[in-house]
Design a protein around this motif. Structure first.
Motif, PDB file in Angstrom:
ATOM      1  N   GLU A 210       0.846  -1.185   0.000  1.00 62.71           N
ATOM      2  CA  GLU A 210       0.000   0.000   0.000  1.00 62.71           C
ATOM      3  C   GLU A 210       0.886   1.241   0.000  1.00 62.71           C
ATOM      4  N   PHE A 211       0.502   2.222  -0.793  1.00 63.02           N
ATOM      5  CA  PHE A 211       1.245   3.473  -0.893  1.00 63.02           C
ATOM      6  C   PHE A 211       0.274   4.603  -0.581  1.00 63.02           C
ATOM      7  N   TRP A 212       0.467   5.234   0.569  1.00 61.66           N
ATOM      8  CA  TRP A 212      -0.511   6.188   1.071  1.00 61.66           C
ATOM      9  C   TRP A 212      -0.184   7.616   0.666  1.00 61.66           C
ATOM     10  N   HIS A 213      -1.243   8.361   0.363  1.00 56.05           N
ATOM     11  CA  HIS A 213      -1.167   9.760  -0.009  1.00 56.05           C
ATOM     12  C   HIS A 213      -1.948  10.593   1.010  1.00 56.05           C
ATOM     13  N   THR A 214      -1.892  11.897   0.847  1.00 54.30           N
ATOM     14  CA  THR A 214      -2.607  12.768   1.780  1.00 54.30           C
ATOM     15  C   THR A 214      -4.004  13.110   1.295  1.00 54.30           C
ATOM     16  N   ASP A 215      -4.361  12.687   0.077  1.00 58.97           N
ATOM     17  CA  ASP A 215      -5.693  12.975  -0.455  1.00 58.97           C
ATOM     18  C   ASP A 215      -6.038  11.982  -1.549  1.00 58.97           C
ATOM     19  N   PHE A 216      -7.214  12.175  -2.197  1.00 59.36           N
ATOM     20  CA  PHE A 216      -7.656  11.265  -3.242  1.00 59.36           C
ATOM     21  C   PHE A 216      -6.551  11.062  -4.272  1.00 59.36           C
ATOM     22  N   VAL A 217      -6.386   9.823  -4.725  1.00 62.51           N
ATOM     23  CA  VAL A 217      -5.437   9.514  -5.800  1.00 62.51           C
ATOM     24  C   VAL A 217      -6.246   9.346  -7.082  1.00 62.51           C
ATOM     25  N   THR A 218      -6.041  10.250  -8.014  1.00 64.15           N
ATOM     26  CA  THR A 218      -6.861  10.292  -9.216  1.00 64.15           C
ATOM     27  C   THR A 218      -6.309   9.475 -10.368  1.00 64.15           C
ATOM     28  N   SER A 219      -4.986   9.243 -10.393  1.00 65.51           N
ATOM     29  CA  SER A 219      -4.390   8.590 -11.558  1.00 65.51           C
ATOM     30  C   SER A 219      -3.099   7.889 -11.153  1.00 65.51           C
ATOM     31  N   VAL A 220      -2.801   6.787 -11.852  1.00 66.68           N
ATOM     32  CA  VAL A 220      -1.584   6.024 -11.565  1.00 66.68           C
ATOM     33  C   VAL A 220      -1.141   5.323 -12.845  1.00 66.68           C
ATOM     34  N   GLN A 221       0.186   5.185 -13.016  1.00 66.99           N
ATOM     35  CA  GLN A 221       0.697   4.476 -14.191  1.00 66.99           C
ATOM     36  C   GLN A 221       2.081   3.916 -13.910  1.00 66.99           C
ATOM     37  N   PHE A 222       2.291   2.643 -14.334  1.00 62.14           N
ATOM     38  CA  PHE A 222       3.610   2.032 -14.260  1.00 62.14           C
ATOM     39  C   PHE A 222       4.569   2.738 -15.217  1.00 62.14           C
ATOM     40  N   HIS A 223       5.854   2.748 -14.830  1.00 62.13           N
ATOM     41  CA  HIS A 223       6.894   3.180 -15.748  1.00 62.13           C
ATOM     42  C   HIS A 223       6.937   2.196 -16.911  1.00 62.13           C
ATOM     43  N   PRO A 224       7.025   2.667 -18.163  1.00 62.13           N
ATOM     44  CA  PRO A 224       6.934   1.743 -19.308  1.00 62.13           C
ATOM     45  C   PRO A 224       8.103   0.785 -19.438  1.00 62.13           C
ATOM     46  N   LEU A 225       9.264   1.106 -18.856  1.00 63.04           N
ATOM     47  CA  LEU A 225      10.440   0.253 -18.995  1.00 63.04           C
ATOM     48  C   LEU A 225      10.906  -0.348 -17.675  1.00 63.04           C
ATOM     49  N   ASP A 226      10.393   0.132 -16.569  1.00 64.75           N
ATOM     50  CA  ASP A 226      10.829  -0.320 -15.248  1.00 64.75           C
ATOM     51  C   ASP A 226       9.608  -0.460 -14.351  1.00 64.75           C
ATOM     52  N   ALA A 227       9.112  -1.692 -14.218  1.00 66.23           N
ATOM     53  CA  ALA A 227       7.896  -1.929 -13.447  1.00 66.23           C
ATOM     54  C   ALA A 227       8.098  -1.757 -11.952  1.00 66.23           C
ATOM     55  N   GLN A 228       9.307  -1.445 -11.504  1.00 60.69           N
ATOM     56  CA  GLN A 228       9.542  -1.188 -10.086  1.00 60.69           C
ATOM     57  C   GLN A 228       9.308   0.277  -9.729  1.00 60.69           C
ATOM     58  N   ARG A 229       8.882   1.074 -10.726  1.00 55.40           N
ATOM     59  CA  ARG A 229       8.558   2.471 -10.474  1.00 55.40           C
ATOM     60  C   ARG A 229       7.188   2.795 -11.057  1.00 55.40           C
ATOM     61  N   PHE A 230       6.532   3.778 -10.469  1.00 53.19           N
ATOM     62  CA  PHE A 230       5.265   4.248 -11.013  1.00 53.19           C
ATOM     63  C   PHE A 230       5.061   5.707 -10.626  1.00 53.19           C
ATOM     64  N   VAL A 231       4.142   6.363 -11.318  1.00 56.89           N
ATOM     65  CA  VAL A 231       3.806   7.753 -11.039  1.00 56.89           C
ATOM     66  C   VAL A 231       2.343   7.818 -10.602  1.00 56.89           C
ATOM     67  N   SER A 232       2.062   8.707  -9.667  1.00 54.34           N
ATOM     68  CA  SER A 232       0.694   8.898  -9.200  1.00 54.34           C
ATOM     69  C   SER A 232       0.382  10.384  -9.143  1.00 54.34           C
ATOM     70  N   GLY A 233      -0.901  10.701  -9.333  1.00 49.26           N
ATOM     71  CA  GLY A 233      -1.372  12.073  -9.222  1.00 49.26           C
ATOM     72  C   GLY A 233      -2.490  12.152  -8.209  1.00 49.26           C
ATOM     73  N   SER A 234      -2.546  13.263  -7.491  1.00 53.42           N
ATOM     74  CA  SER A 234      -3.514  13.406  -6.415  1.00 53.42           C
ATOM     75  C   SER A 234      -4.127  14.802  -6.451  1.00 53.42           C
ATOM     76  N   ILE A 235      -5.290  14.944  -5.843  1.00 48.50           N
ATOM     77  CA  ILE A 235      -5.921  16.257  -5.805  1.00 48.50           C
ATOM     78  C   ILE A 235      -5.253  17.179  -4.797  1.00 48.50           C
ATOM     79  N   ASP A 236      -4.246  16.687  -4.077  1.00 48.26           N
ATOM     80  CA  ASP A 236      -3.462  17.601  -3.250  1.00 48.26           C
ATOM     81  C   ASP A 236      -2.472  18.413  -4.080  1.00 48.26           C
ATOM     82  N   GLY A 237      -2.496  18.210  -5.415  1.00 49.87           N
ATOM     83  CA  GLY A 237      -1.646  18.988  -6.303  1.00 49.87           C
ATOM     84  C   GLY A 237      -0.254  18.439  -6.488  1.00 49.87           C
TER      85      GLY A 237
END
Length: 418
Positions: A128-155
């Motif tokens: 589990e990867f916790w944020h301070t607010d709603f998580v609106t979007s997430v995506q794996f890195h296209p070449l390295d599945a050990q990393r990902f990016v997330s976006g939140s409404i906390d800006g």
């Protein structure tokens, strides 16, 4: 220190950000308050190896034959198993986004302020990867599945390391919310869409997100000149400089570099979190709509609408008009779900799912069966062939494309394009 900064209990927010949070709550139709955030759970140090599990396919020909004079009944079709491969539980609020890796890992982003990691071979959540607010979007890195990016409404935009269970890099948007995120094809850039209709570009290097540019994704004039929420960002296969942007003004925009080169229109997307998709060869753009229809655009088509066969509509025109006006209003569309039930996601299935398959709409299928299937599980948009009227041209047709659509009411359907 970075991990402690972003993984913990929510912090007090300024009144302006609180107002933005209320706006997002209206979009997600959340009821009540979110749960208390549990303690951070440690995941397994080593991820499980991929164990392929084949769902029990349904053999349509082996089903009980229909009585004489009655059309055959296709309950699941040849693509869906009767039972799901996995059913995951753990999130306590709505799931807003899902991302798959090539190795069978799954990331889910939720209103419960968490991103969770799963694997098709495991029944439980891995991390589990916790944020301070709603998580609106997430995506794996296209070449390295050990990393990902997330976006939140906390800006905040966060790039995470799964193995380190920590945030590697962050970028903060001021007076705006992140509603969509995506990597470039090589993973060297991160794009973020915002509530105010902006698309921001960042370079990812040395554990830093360096701001590069911002594009206002909006009309130059009219009711939507102020910009509407970005609901999806998709990198175009084979085109490292191109991105397809979905927004709440009923438009799709194709960006190359930092400029718009084409606009797709025809669908309706006013307030739903709709996201467009692209086929693996980049030739078809597909998108759901608030009216329950699926829309398909092809490059080189543009112009005025013409009447199409019963069951779907066509827009046709000259390629010269498209290139001159920068707009592609040429589409094929078919009703995929109940009328006015928003279709929030449409995906092009990989060729391996249908390569060489004969259509279930051809062969010995009767005319009435085609109509039944089109209104239910599968819908054909074969050019020049009305629904419910199979011809010699489609009797032995093979599937050219396979679409999967998901609607706001939870229904998932598979559609053949002949």
């Amino acid at each position: 220190q970075q991990q402690q900064q972003f993984v913990g209990t929510p912090t007090d927010q300024p009144p302006q950000q609180q107002q933005q949070q209320q706006d997002m709550q209206q979009h997600t139709e959340q009821q009540g308050t979110g749960p208390q955030q549990p303690q951070q759970q440690e995941g397994a140090a080593n991820f499980p190896s991929v164990q392929k599990q084949q769902p029990e396919d349904i053999d349509v020909d082996a089903q009980q034959p229909a009585a004489q004079g009655e059309p055959p009944v296709v309950e699941f079709g040849p693509y869906l198993s009767r039972q799901p491969v996995r059913v995951y539980t753990g999130h306590t609020e709505d799931i807003l986004d899902v991302s798959w890796s090539a190795g069978g890992f799954i990331l889910t982003a939720s209103v419960d302020k968490s991103v969770r990691l799963w694997h098709v071979s495991q029944p439980e959540c891995l991390r589990e990867f916790w944020h301070t607010d709603f998580v609106t979007s997430v995506q794996f890195h296209p070449l390295d599945a050990q990393r990902f990016v997330s976006g939140s409404i906390d800006g905040k935009i966060r790039v995470w390391s799964i193995t380190e269970n920590a945030v590697l890099a962050t970028a903060q948007l001021h007076q705006d919310m992140v509603t969509a995120v995506a990597f470039s094809l090589n993973g060297g850039r991160v794009l973020a869409g915002t509530m105010r209709g902006r698309c921001r570009f960042y370079e990812l290097a040395d554990r830093k997100l360096e701001y590069v540019a911002q594009v206002d994704v909006r009309n130059q004039r009219g009711a939507h000149a102020s910009g509407k929420k970005v609901t999806g960002i998709c990198a175009v296969p084979g085109q490292p400089q191109q991105f397809l942007i979905t927004t709440n003004d009923s438009r799709l925009r194709l960006l190359e570099g930092y400029g718009q080169i084409l606009k797709f229109k025809g669908h309706r997307n006013i307030s739903t979190q709709v996201r467009a998709g692209i086929s693996a060869d980049g030739n078809e753009v597909v998108c759901g709509s608030d009216d329950g229809w699926v829309y398909v655009w092809q490059s080189g088509a543009g112009g005025a609408a013409t009447a199409g066969p019963s069951g779907y509509q066509q827009n046709r025109g000259a390629q010269q008009q498209q290139q001159t006006g920068g707009k592609n209003a040429a589409y094929q569309a078919f009703q995929a779900h109940e009328i006015n039930v928003p279709i929030t996601a449409v995906a092009c299935a990989p060729a391996a799912a249908y390569d060489g398959r004969l259509s279930v709409l051809g062969g010995s299928t009767t005319a009435s069966a085609v109509g039944m299937v089109a209104d239910g599980q599968l819908a054909s948009v074969a050019e020049g062939v009305p629904f419910g009227q199979p011809s010699a041209a489609t009797a032995r047709s093979r599937v050219q494309h396979l679409l999967v659509s998901g609607a706001f009411n939870g229904a998932i359907r598979v559609h053949e394009l002949l």
